[in-house]
Design an enzyme around this catalytic site. Structure first.
Site, short mmCIF file in Angstrom:
data_model
loop_
_atom_site.label_atom_id
_atom_site.label_comp_id
_atom_site.label_asym_id
_atom_site.label_seq_id
_atom_site.Cartn_x
_atom_site.Cartn_y
_atom_site.Cartn_z
N CYS A 1 77.34 94.51 37.55
CA CYS A 1 76.51 95.64 37.11
C CYS A 1 77.23 96.98 37.21
O CYS A 1 76.77 97.97 36.65
CB CYS A 1 75.21 95.67 37.89
SG CYS A 1 74.16 94.26 37.50
N HIS B 1 72.71 102.97 36.50
CA HIS B 1 72.46 101.55 36.23
C HIS B 1 70.98 101.27 36.48
O HIS B 1 70.40 101.78 37.44
CB HIS B 1 73.34 100.69 37.15
CG HIS B 1 72.96 99.25 37.11
ND1 HIS B 1 72.87 98.55 35.92
CD2 HIS B 1 72.61 98.38 38.10
CE1 HIS B 1 72.50 97.30 36.19
NE2 HIS B 1 72.33 97.18 37.49
N ASN C 1 66.90 94.92 33.67
CA ASN C 1 68.27 95.19 34.11
C ASN C 1 69.23 94.49 33.14
O ASN C 1 69.34 93.27 33.15
CB ASN C 1 68.44 94.66 35.55
CG ASN C 1 69.85 94.84 36.09
OD1 ASN C 1 70.78 95.13 35.34
ND2 ASN C 1 70.01 94.63 37.38
C1 LIG Z 1 63.99 91.78 43.95
C2 LIG Z 1 63.04 92.87 44.42
C3 LIG Z 1 62.27 93.43 43.24
C4 LIG Z 1 62.06 92.27 45.40
O1 LIG Z 1 61.20 93.28 45.87
P1 LIG Z 1 60.90 93.39 47.42
O2 LIG Z 1 59.86 94.41 47.59
O3 LIG Z 1 62.21 93.60 48.12
O4 LIG Z 1 60.29 92.00 47.71
P2 LIG Z 1 60.77 90.87 48.74
O5 LIG Z 1 62.02 90.22 48.21
O6 LIG Z 1 60.78 91.43 50.13
O7 LIG Z 1 59.58 89.89 48.57
C5 LIG Z 1 58.26 90.29 48.89
C6 LIG Z 1 57.33 89.17 48.47
O8 LIG Z 1 57.23 89.13 47.02
C7 LIG Z 1 57.48 87.82 46.59
N1 LIG Z 1 58.04 87.84 45.24
C8 LIG Z 1 59.35 87.91 44.88
N2 LIG Z 1 59.45 87.91 43.54
C9 LIG Z 1 58.19 87.85 43.05
C10 LIG Z 1 57.65 87.82 41.76
N3 LIG Z 1 58.42 87.84 40.66
N4 LIG Z 1 56.31 87.77 41.64
C11 LIG Z 1 55.52 87.74 42.71
N5 LIG Z 1 55.97 87.75 43.97
C12 LIG Z 1 57.30 87.81 44.13
C13 LIG Z 1 58.43 87.24 47.62
O9 LIG Z 1 58.40 85.82 47.59
C14 LIG Z 1 57.85 87.79 48.89
O10 LIG Z 1 56.75 87.02 49.25
P3 LIG Z 1 56.48 86.67 50.82
O11 LIG Z 1 56.31 88.01 51.49
O12 LIG Z 1 55.26 85.84 50.77
O13 LIG Z 1 57.71 85.96 51.28
C15 LIG Z 1 63.81 94.01 45.14
O14 LIG Z 1 64.29 93.55 46.38
C16 LIG Z 1 64.97 94.49 44.33
O15 LIG Z 1 64.79 95.08 43.29
N6 LIG Z 1 66.18 94.28 44.82
C17 LIG Z 1 67.36 94.69 44.10
C18 LIG Z 1 67.58 93.74 42.96
C19 LIG Z 1 68.65 94.21 42.04
O16 LIG Z 1 68.69 95.35 41.74
N7 LIG Z 1 69.51 93.30 41.61
C20 LIG Z 1 70.56 93.61 40.72
C21 LIG Z 1 71.48 94.60 41.34
S1 LIG Z 1 72.70 95.08 40.26
#
Ligand SMILES: CC(C)(COP(=O)(O)OP(=O)(O)OC[C@H]1O[C@@H](n2cnc3c(N)ncnc32)[C@H](O)[C@@H]1OP(=O)(O)O)[C@@H](O)C(=O)NCCC(=O)NCCS
Length: 326
Positions: free
Chosen positions: A113, A253, A283
């Site tokens: 990315c 990004h 993304n």
């Molecule tokens: C992936 C992302 C959106 C998750 O959001 P978050 O607030 O950190 O959520 P978590 O990973 O802590 O998960 C919280 C809960 O949501 C759930 N969850 C994850 N994806 C889900 C989805 N698509 N729908 C519903 N629930 C979801 C998880 O299972 C977790 O449930 P639990 O508490 O029962 O275990 C966030 O961490 C993020 O954006 N990270 C960076 C990703 C990124 O930018 N990647 C590319 C980089 S170049």
């Protein structure tokens, strides 16, 4: 020799729109969760049979046209991608062939990315060094080809597309002013895609394809992305002796709306001056920065003379920023 200056831009996006409701029908998720946790409402997915080079080529062609460059005018093509059509030759070679460029060299950059910022810096450096007159810098990725559509923590985040900039030597000090690039160790396992490489090969001739899906520790990546983007922005502003508010627009990004809000908060920078297109494209990996920049230019939000900051962070872990006078 001048520094790399923006001459033109172009984008290419798949026709197929995939709304959050498409995932609701297949996995345990909701439109509300995706929108509130990421800012994404829909994304574009390429069709099976469409290649990264198809999108890279279409974006590059548009960038050449807007720049008024002919096939004898481009000295360099650099493509940021982590999903090339094939292991080699590069996507850049395919673009050079399809455009009929007569005097170019080209290669791909695999910095996930953060790839576009790395590629832009490579082109700017080679223009400054006199190794290329004009360059095409392209970000093109089809991450739908890497997604496990049953893994709700990754499949809802990404979309496909390409963006391209044509750059050439500046005569009046506009163009790329300062650059910060950084790769830090210790984070190989937080985000990546195994498979397709030599790790995990099972015979002398085959590369391992058993696990060619994206893996990610979302919260760890979130923290690294905020930290990396903030470090890179601070570094280029320090080099330039400027304050955040001196920058007309930040073109980041597009990973998560909450990441962008944290960056805005950190610098007390108006979020409405941060370009976003996550809502409609998700993304798009290496393509996200040039797509956002192109759309801002086309809409007249960014105009000639503006000071613009490109910033990205991604798997590796890498981050980088470029301060550019358009
Ligand atoms: C992936 C992302 C959106 C998750 O959001 P978050 O607030 O950190 O959520 P978590 O990973 O802590 O998960 C919280 C809960 O949501 C759930 N969850 C994850 N994806 C889900 C989805 N698509 N729908 C519903 N629930 C979801 C998880 O299972 C977790 O449930 P639990 O508490 O029962 O275990 C966030 O961490 C993020 O954006 N990270 C960076 C990703 C990124 O930018 N990647 C590319 C980089 S170049």
């Amino acid at each position: 020799m001048g520094n790399g200056w923006l001459l033109g831009s172009g984008i290419a996006l798949p026709q197929r729109r995939v709304a959050n409701s498409w995932f609701e029908e297949r996995i345990d998720t909701s439109d509300e969760w995706i929108r509130t946790r990421t800012g994404i409402s829909e994304r574009r997915f390429a069709e099976i049979g469409e290649k990264t080079s198809d999108y890279a080529l279409a974006a590059a062609r548009q960038a050449m046209q807007t720049a008024g460059l002919g096939r004898d005018d481009v000295g360099m093509v650099v493509v940021a991608t982590s999903v090339p059509d094939m292991t080699f030759p590069s996507v850049a070679n395919q673009v050079i062939e399809s455009l009929g460029l007569t005097t170019a060299f080209g290669y791909d950059v695999g910095a996930a990315c953060c790839g576009f910022v790395f590629a832009m810096s490579a082109a700017d450096s080679q223009i400054r060094a006199g190794l290329a007159r004009n360059a095409l810098v392209i970000g093109a990725d089809i991450y739908s080809s890497l997604l496990d559509m049953n893994d709700r923590s990754t499949c809802v985040l990404f979309g496909d597309g390409a963006g391209a900039l044509a750059i050439g030597p500046s005569a009046d000090g506009r163009g790329v002013l300062h650059t910060c690039l950084r790769s830090v160790g210790g984070h190989i396992d937080v985000l990546g895609c195994r498979g397709g490489g030599t790790a995990g090969r099972t015979s002398m001739t085959a590369t391992g394809h058993e696990d060619g899906r994206i893996f990610m520790d979302g919260p760890a990546v979130f923290r690294l992305a905020v930290q990396g983007c903030c470090n890179a922005i601070s570094a280029v502003l320090d080099m330039a002796g400027l304050k955040p508010i001196d920058v007309a627009h930040i073109v980041p990004h597009q990973a998560n709306m909450r990441i962008l809000a944290k960056i805005a908060d950190h610098f007390d920078y108006p979020i409405e001056h941060i370009e976003t297109n996550l809502k409609v494209y998700g993304n798009t990996a290496a393509a996200s920065v040039p797509i956002a920049l192109h759309e801002a230019l086309k809409a007249g939000r960014i105009v000639p003379g503006d000071l613009v900051l490109l910033v990205a962070a991604g798997a590796g872990f890498n981050w980088g920023a470029i301060l550019l006078r358009v």
